[in-house]
Design a protein around this motif. Structure first.
Motif, short mmCIF file in Angstrom:
data_model
loop_
_atom_site.label_atom_id
_atom_site.label_comp_id
_atom_site.label_asym_id
_atom_site.label_seq_id
_atom_site.Cartn_x
_atom_site.Cartn_y
_atom_site.Cartn_z
N LEU A 11 -8.80 -31.23 3.97
CA LEU A 11 -8.19 -31.43 2.66
C LEU A 11 -8.48 -32.89 2.31
CD1 LEU A 11 -5.18 -30.55 0.57
CD2 LEU A 11 -5.35 -33.24 1.28
N THR A 12 -8.85 -33.17 1.08
CA THR A 12 -9.08 -34.53 0.66
C THR A 12 -8.64 -34.61 -0.87
OG1 THR A 12 -10.58 -36.38 0.58
CG2 THR A 12 -11.47 -34.31 0.17
N GLY A 13 -8.82 -35.84 -1.28
CA GLY A 13 -8.41 -36.00 -2.85
C GLY A 13 -9.13 -37.41 -3.48
N ASP A 14 -8.86 -37.23 -4.65
CA ASP A 14 -9.19 -38.49 -5.30
C ASP A 14 -8.22 -39.06 -6.60
OD1 ASP A 14 -12.10 -39.19 -4.25
OD2 ASP A 14 -12.11 -37.28 -4.60
N ARG A 15 -8.05 -40.15 -6.75
CA ARG A 15 -7.11 -40.41 -8.03
C ARG A 15 -8.24 -40.49 -9.15
NH1 ARG A 15 -4.78 -46.37 -6.35
NH2 ARG A 15 -4.34 -45.60 -3.94
N MET A 44 -8.23 -32.32 -3.93
CA MET A 44 -7.20 -32.28 -4.80
C MET A 44 -7.44 -33.51 -5.73
SD MET A 44 -3.46 -33.22 -3.71
CE MET A 44 -3.69 -35.13 -3.70
N ALA A 46 -5.76 -36.29 -7.54
CA ALA A 46 -4.44 -36.73 -7.17
C ALA A 46 -3.88 -37.48 -8.59
CB ALA A 46 -4.48 -37.62 -6.15
N GLN A 49 -0.60 -39.34 -7.62
CA GLN A 49 -0.76 -40.69 -7.19
C GLN A 49 -1.36 -41.76 -8.10
OE1 GLN A 49 -3.76 -42.20 -3.61
NE2 GLN A 49 -2.13 -40.80 -2.70
N TYR A 135 3.47 -44.04 -2.00
CA TYR A 135 2.13 -43.03 -2.38
C TYR A 135 1.76 -42.58 -0.73
CZ TYR A 135 -1.98 -45.69 -2.04
OH TYR A 135 -2.96 -46.56 -1.53
N GLN A 139 0.99 -38.99 0.06
CA GLN A 139 -0.28 -38.35 0.44
C GLN A 139 -0.27 -37.66 1.88
OE1 GLN A 139 -3.50 -41.26 -0.04
NE2 GLN A 139 -4.60 -40.35 1.44
N ASP A 142 0.40 -33.98 0.89
CA ASP A 142 -0.79 -33.68 0.24
C ASP A 142 -1.41 -33.10 1.52
OD1 ASP A 142 -0.13 -34.73 -2.01
OD2 ASP A 142 -1.57 -36.31 -1.76
N ILE A 143 -1.63 -33.73 2.73
CA ILE A 143 -2.40 -33.50 3.69
C ILE A 143 -1.75 -32.24 4.41
CG2 ILE A 143 -3.23 -34.42 5.97
CD1 ILE A 143 -3.78 -37.14 4.53
N VAL A 151 -9.62 -34.72 7.40
CA VAL A 151 -9.59 -35.33 5.88
C VAL A 151 -10.51 -36.17 5.70
CG1 VAL A 151 -7.90 -36.61 4.42
CG2 VAL A 151 -6.81 -35.20 6.44
N VAL A 153 -12.63 -39.14 4.19
CA VAL A 153 -12.21 -39.99 3.19
C VAL A 153 -13.15 -41.44 3.56
CG1 VAL A 153 -9.77 -39.47 2.77
CG2 VAL A 153 -10.49 -40.70 4.81
N GLN A 157 -8.98 -45.36 3.64
CA GLN A 157 -8.04 -44.55 3.77
C GLN A 157 -7.52 -44.22 5.33
OE1 GLN A 157 -6.26 -42.83 0.88
NE2 GLN A 157 -7.44 -44.31 0.22
N1 TRP Z 1 -5.73 -42.11 -1.75
C1 TRP Z 1 -6.87 -41.14 -2.26
C2 TRP Z 1 -7.49 -42.29 -2.92
O1 TRP Z 1 -7.16 -43.41 -3.20
C3 TRP Z 1 -6.46 -39.90 -3.01
C4 TRP Z 1 -5.58 -39.12 -2.06
C5 TRP Z 1 -4.38 -38.43 -2.65
C6 TRP Z 1 -5.98 -38.42 -0.94
N2 TRP Z 1 -3.97 -37.56 -1.88
C7 TRP Z 1 -4.74 -37.59 -0.73
C8 TRP Z 1 -6.95 -38.54 -0.01
C9 TRP Z 1 -4.75 -36.54 0.50
C10 TRP Z 1 -7.17 -37.73 1.00
C11 TRP Z 1 -6.17 -36.97 1.49
O2 TRP Z 1 -8.41 -41.92 -3.65
#
Ligand code: TRP
Length: 337
Positions: A11-15, A44, A46, A49, A135, A139, A142-143, A151, A153, A157
């Motif tokens: 799992l990962t994400g970006d704002r 995801m 985000a 976030q 936050y 996060q 989320d994970i 993850v 990243v 991170q």
């Molecule tokens: N913090 C990450 C960023 O700055 C975004 C993010 C939100 C994220 N939730 C996450 C990354 C969960 C990895 C897992 O872009």
């Protein structure tokens, strides 16, 4: 249990605060492309976030959700292999984060080095939005909602992963059972890509990025502007390749690393001009980004398809997160009477 369930989870994400750039590509997008073949992957967007320090700039976040989705799809994230979803469409994440706040102290939040650095950069001083300070806890939700094993990243991170694993240990100790398992960060093998100006990080706010959607001219102009060796004035002068952004990028992107090693040696001896190495890098980056840009244009012309991809992902993500939340609450006897 079907086959896909036996795969480890990523799992990962970006704002969604701006378009994704080459730094994201090197730091984590490339890993995600590989992971979708071997893992059950969730990505995801985000938006919640992003709002923790942008509540007055909601329009920017709104616009960038679509841009980030396009970036994912354009680089080759395949919605049939990867579940792409929007954080705000999965309210279970917010509830889980709310519970997790009881497992973290304010002192610990204030020690998170990534958040500390952001507070400094944004000039918050003591006027930190509480949502922003917390936050990393969101996060962690989320994970853990997806029981992620890895993850992918960027290295900024790592502090978040550490804090997530602390929450895992505390929750498990409190529940006296293994509710969650610890996760591992997967940082791009190339590490961090410097900005075109030579600063350590490529970042929208530093205005030193090359975006994935850059056109031909944007790319050439960025390469032209790149920081090299300020003492390398004449072609015949010996040049430094260390701290020279053009060579840093070539080390990451040049498919001919043997040829590059020879070129670097000649450059250090003298006799190679910056325009020659910049030309080499320019054509490599053009070749890399052109197909990404073309795919993006095709996707952009079909907005209904984009909405449907995200909605399908949201439904899948809600199902998984809901299951985890119920298990967590049952293990801790929350909401029982
Ligand atoms: N913090 C990450 C960023 O700055 C975004 C993010 C939100 C994220 N939730 C996450 C990354 C969960 C990895 C897992 O872009």
């Amino acid at each position: 249990m079907n086959h896909s369930d036996s795969k480890p989870v990523a799992l990962t994400g970006d704002r969604p605060t701006g378009p994704l750039h080459l730094g994201h590509y090197v730091g984590s997008l490339r890993n995600r492309l590989a992971l979708q073949e071997t893992h059950r992957q969730f990505i995801m967007i985000a938006d919640l976030q992003a709002l923790t320090d942008n509540i007055d700039r909601r329009e920017k976040i709104e616009q960038n959700i679509r841009q980030v989705l396009l970036d994912y799809l354009a680089v080759g994230i395949d919605p049939n292999k990867t579940t792409i979803f929007l954080q705000s469409a999965v309210p279970q994440l917010a509830e889980l984060a709310f519970h997790f706040l009881n497992f973290v102290t304010v002192a610990r939040l204030e020690r998170n080095p990534t958040v500390k650095e952001e507070i400094r950069q944004k000039g918050f001083a003591r006027d930190i939005p509480a949502g922003f300070l917390t936050y990393p806890v969101s996060q962690a939700a989320d994970i853990l909602a997806f029981n992620a094993d890895v993850v992918p990243v960027g290295n900024d991170q790592l502090a978040m992963i550490e804090q997530t694993n602390e929450i895992v240990r505390r929750v498990n100790a409190c529940a006296q059972q293994a509710v969650f398992r610890e996760c591992t960060a997967l940082v791009g093998s190339q590490g961090r890509l410097p900005g075109i100006d030579g600063q350590a990080k490529m970042s929208k706010s530093l205005n030193n990025t090359i975006d994935l959607r850059s056109g031909n001219q944007d790319i050439s102009r960025a390469v032209q502007k790149m920081f090299t060796d300020p003492n390398h004035l004449r072609v015949s002068d010996p040049g430094r390749t260390e701290g020279n952004v053009v060579f840093d990028y070539l080390a990451v992107f040049d498919p001919d690393q043997t040829g590059l090693a020879e070129l670097a040696q000649q450059y250090r001896r003298g006799g190679i001009g910056d325009s020659m190495v910049k030309g080499r890098l320019n054509s490599i980056l053009q070749t890399l980004l052109e197909p990404i840009r073309n795919r993006r244009e095709i996707l952009e012309s079909n907005p209904k398809e984009l909405v449907s991809i995200l909605e399908k992902g949201n439904i899948k993500a809600r199902k998984v997160a809901d299951h985890t939340l119920s298990q967590f609450k049952a293990a801790l006897h929350i909401g029982h009477f």
